[in-house]
Design a protein around this motif. Structure first.
Motif, PDB file in Angstrom:
ATOM      1  N   GLU A 260       4.722   9.957 -16.843  1.00 48.53           N
ATOM      2  CA  GLU A 260       3.842   9.011 -16.166  1.00 48.53           C
ATOM      3  C   GLU A 260       4.497   7.636 -16.054  1.00 48.53           C
ATOM      4  O   GLU A 260       4.370   6.939 -15.048  1.00 48.53           O
ATOM      5  CB  GLU A 260       2.509   8.910 -16.913  1.00 48.53           C
ATOM      6  CG  GLU A 260       1.699  10.194 -16.916  1.00 48.53           C
ATOM      7  CD  GLU A 260       1.251  10.582 -15.511  1.00 48.53           C
ATOM      8  OE1 GLU A 260       0.450   9.856 -14.906  1.00 48.53           O
ATOM      9  OE2 GLU A 260       1.741  11.619 -15.002  1.00 48.53           O
ATOM     10  N   LEU A 261       5.209   7.259 -17.102  1.00 48.51           N
ATOM     11  CA  LEU A 261       5.962   6.001 -17.050  1.00 48.51           C
ATOM     12  C   LEU A 261       7.023   6.040 -15.953  1.00 48.51           C
ATOM     13  O   LEU A 261       7.240   5.054 -15.240  1.00 48.51           O
ATOM     14  CB  LEU A 261       6.631   5.729 -18.404  1.00 48.51           C
ATOM     15  CG  LEU A 261       5.829   4.961 -19.446  1.00 48.51           C
ATOM     16  CD1 LEU A 261       6.619   4.853 -20.740  1.00 48.51           C
ATOM     17  CD2 LEU A 261       5.465   3.567 -18.931  1.00 48.51           C
ATOM     18  N   ALA A 262       7.678   7.172 -15.847  1.00 48.36           N
ATOM     19  CA  ALA A 262       8.705   7.336 -14.806  1.00 48.36           C
ATOM     20  C   ALA A 262       8.094   7.180 -13.420  1.00 48.36           C
ATOM     21  O   ALA A 262       8.707   6.584 -12.519  1.00 48.36           O
ATOM     22  CB  ALA A 262       9.380   8.691 -14.939  1.00 48.36           C
ATOM     23  N   LYS A 263       6.869   7.699 -13.238  1.00 50.70           N
ATOM     24  CA  LYS A 263       6.183   7.546 -11.955  1.00 50.70           C
ATOM     25  C   LYS A 263       5.872   6.073 -11.674  1.00 50.70           C
ATOM     26  O   LYS A 263       6.012   5.593 -10.554  1.00 50.70           O
ATOM     27  CB  LYS A 263       4.885   8.357 -11.949  1.00 50.70           C
ATOM     28  CG  LYS A 263       5.061   9.865 -11.891  1.00 50.70           C
ATOM     29  CD  LYS A 263       3.693  10.550 -11.902  1.00 50.70           C
ATOM     30  CE  LYS A 263       3.815  12.065 -12.002  1.00 50.70           C
ATOM     31  NZ  LYS A 263       2.467  12.701 -12.096  1.00 50.70           N
ATOM     32  N   MET A 264       5.428   5.351 -12.720  1.00 55.16           N
ATOM     33  CA  MET A 264       5.147   3.928 -12.556  1.00 55.16           C
ATOM     34  C   MET A 264       6.392   3.174 -12.096  1.00 55.16           C
ATOM     35  O   MET A 264       6.345   2.353 -11.167  1.00 55.16           O
ATOM     36  CB  MET A 264       4.660   3.324 -13.881  1.00 55.16           C
ATOM     37  CG  MET A 264       3.243   3.658 -14.276  1.00 55.16           C
ATOM     38  SD  MET A 264       2.757   2.822 -15.828  1.00 55.16           S
ATOM     39  CE  MET A 264       2.688   1.093 -15.307  1.00 55.16           C
ATOM     40  N   GLU A 265       7.499   3.486 -12.737  1.00 63.42           N
ATOM     41  CA  GLU A 265       8.748   2.806 -12.408  1.00 63.42           C
ATOM     42  C   GLU A 265       9.190   3.152 -10.982  1.00 63.42           C
ATOM     43  O   GLU A 265       9.653   2.285 -10.230  1.00 63.42           O
ATOM     44  CB  GLU A 265       9.825   3.186 -13.419  1.00 63.42           C
ATOM     45  CG  GLU A 265      11.094   2.381 -13.286  1.00 63.42           C
ATOM     46  CD  GLU A 265      12.020   2.533 -14.478  1.00 63.42           C
ATOM     47  OE1 GLU A 265      13.116   1.944 -14.427  1.00 63.42           O
ATOM     48  OE2 GLU A 265      11.666   3.229 -15.446  1.00 63.42           O
ATOM     49  N   GLU A 266       9.029   4.415 -10.612  1.00 58.04           N
ATOM     50  CA  GLU A 266       9.425   4.854  -9.275  1.00 58.04           C
ATOM     51  C   GLU A 266       8.580   4.183  -8.191  1.00 58.04           C
ATOM     52  O   GLU A 266       9.094   3.734  -7.165  1.00 58.04           O
ATOM     53  CB  GLU A 266       9.283   6.374  -9.181  1.00 58.04           C
ATOM     54  CG  GLU A 266       9.687   6.955  -7.839  1.00 58.04           C
ATOM     55  CD  GLU A 266       9.480   8.471  -7.780  1.00 58.04           C
ATOM     56  OE1 GLU A 266       9.642   9.035  -6.681  1.00 58.04           O
ATOM     57  OE2 GLU A 266       9.163   9.077  -8.825  1.00 58.04           O
ATOM     58  N   LEU A 267       7.270   4.093  -8.432  1.00 63.03           N
ATOM     59  CA  LEU A 267       6.365   3.522  -7.436  1.00 63.03           C
ATOM     60  C   LEU A 267       6.595   2.025  -7.213  1.00 63.03           C
ATOM     61  O   LEU A 267       6.339   1.502  -6.132  1.00 63.03           O
ATOM     62  CB  LEU A 267       4.906   3.764  -7.846  1.00 63.03           C
ATOM     63  CG  LEU A 267       4.378   5.188  -7.662  1.00 63.03           C
ATOM     64  CD1 LEU A 267       3.016   5.339  -8.333  1.00 63.03           C
ATOM     65  CD2 LEU A 267       4.271   5.520  -6.171  1.00 63.03           C
ATOM     66  N   THR A 268       7.054   1.347  -8.239  1.00 62.03           N
ATOM     67  CA  THR A 268       7.225  -0.113  -8.131  1.00 62.03           C
ATOM     68  C   THR A 268       8.672  -0.532  -7.873  1.00 62.03           C
ATOM     69  O   THR A 268       8.950  -1.718  -7.718  1.00 62.03           O
ATOM     70  CB  THR A 268       6.717  -0.800  -9.410  1.00 62.03           C
ATOM     71  OG1 THR A 268       7.427  -0.279 -10.546  1.00 62.03           O
ATOM     72  CG2 THR A 268       5.227  -0.577  -9.597  1.00 62.03           C
ATOM     73  N   ALA A 269       9.587   0.431  -7.796  1.00 55.10           N
ATOM     74  CA  ALA A 269      11.014   0.111  -7.655  1.00 55.10           C
ATOM     75  C   ALA A 269      11.320  -0.660  -6.377  1.00 55.10           C
ATOM     76  O   ALA A 269      12.227  -1.500  -6.350  1.00 55.10           O
ATOM     77  CB  ALA A 269      11.841   1.393  -7.698  1.00 55.10           C
TER      78      ALA A 269
END
Length: 341
Positions: free
Chosen positions: A308-317
């Motif tokens: 889920e953290l990885a998704k957060m990082e991907e969405l805001t990159a």
């Protein structure tokens, strides 16, 4: 001219000359005894590591200056919120405050990047130190002096930020529609909007009441501030995300600093670096203890799963490119920071 008048003239000249020679020493002594009031005002909570560091720094300045600096400390928004503290430090109505470098987003976006914008830029504490305690940290101070009228004499920190909410946040889906307080800065609004939340810009000192009245459902915060401001009384769910690391630049009004004798300028800079090096050490050492304390206070603490953290990082990159487009200097700063990670 007779001998008497010649003698009187010579005597008058010698007297005047002696006084003139003595004047610089007299003025220097008077200058050395001037008292310089140093109002330190910020929004950090009572008992937090950063507030304790300011207490220690003020005591050091008062003692080591022999009373020539009168350092007065006003924590916890006693003299106004963050906006007032920032403006006061720029115009000199207060001499010192602290804030994340992201507070300079509108004036100097290349500095704002060092404040953690736009999220997930700092990988760990070692990365933070490479950036702020090296050439980039000094460069940011130089830019701040030129563009805002303040000097960053040291960097403290509140640490990595997490989500404190009224209802549990166990996945990215739980952020949908979550009314989360953000600073009154565009980059924070964009960050949470991309994650599906409903960012609500509010002054720092309104968070407790906003949680109480339901204006917001959540805040993002370091663990020490949750304890210091008793935010846990209004929200009982802490999700560890570490999405944002917020350094705190110790901001001194440059004109006031320049008005000090050189020895006091040196004292301000050197003692600030010492005080906030210790603050960073204490902050990191006590973070786990603060989490344990929150648990005893009835807060449910959980970690967001790595995927889920990885998704957060991907969405805001994509915010890195958007933020970097503000100026070539900003894009260059982002690349330099990332290269140190």
């Amino acid at each position: 001219m007779n001998q008497v008048s010649t003698a009187l003239t010579r005597r008058g000249f010698l007297a005047t000359g002696t006084a003139a020679l003595a004047a610089p020493m007299f003025l220097s002594d008077a200058r050395a005894q001037d008292k310089f009031v140093m109002k330190i005002a910020h929004t950090e909570g009572i008992g937090t590591p950063i507030t304790n560091a300011f207490d220690a720094w003020a005591k050091t300045l008062n003692e080591k200056s022999g009373g020539r600096i009168d350092a007065q400390h006003f924590p916890a928004a006693q003299l106004g919120g963050l906006a007032e503290a920032l403006e006061g430090s720029r115009i000199g109505t207060i001499q010192v405050t602290t804030a994340g470098p992201d507070s300079e987003e509108a004036i100097a976006p290349e500095i704002a990047v060092l404040g953690g914008a736009p999220g997930f830029i700092y990988k760990n504490e070692e990365h933070v130190d490479k950036v702020l305690q090296g050439e980039l940290g000094q460069k940011a101070s130089d830019i701040a002096r030129e563009k805002t009228g303040v000097e960053f004499v040291a960097y403290g920190e509140t640490g990595f930020r997490h989500i404190l909410s009224k209802r549990p946040v166990a996945s990215l889906a739980d952020l949908n529609g979550l009314k989360i307080r953000v600073p009154q800065l565009r980059i924070w609004v964009d960050f949470w909007t991309l994650l599906g939340a409903a960012p609500t810009p509010l002054p720092y000192n309104e968070q407790y009441s906003a949680l109480s009245t339901g204006i917001i459902d959540a805040i993002d915060s370091d663990v020490f501030s949750i304890i210091g401001f008793k935010f846990y009384e209004q929200a009982k769910n802490l999700t560890l995300t570490g999405h944002w690391f917020l350094p705190k630049a110790v901001r001194v009004n440059a004109a006031w600093l320049d008005s000090l004798p050189q020895d006091l300028q040196d004292l301000v800079r050197s003692s600030a670096k010492e005080a906030f090096a210790e603050q960073r050490r204490i902050n990191r050492e006590n973070a786990a203890k603060a989490l344990d304390e929150l648990k005893t206070l009835g807060v449910n603490v959980q970690s967001l799963p790595p995927e889920e953290l990885a998704k957060m990082e991907e969405l805001t990159a994509k915010l890195f490119d958007e933020f970097g487009s503000k100026s070539p200097e900003t894009a260059e700063m982002i690349k330099a920071m990332q290269a140190l990670g």
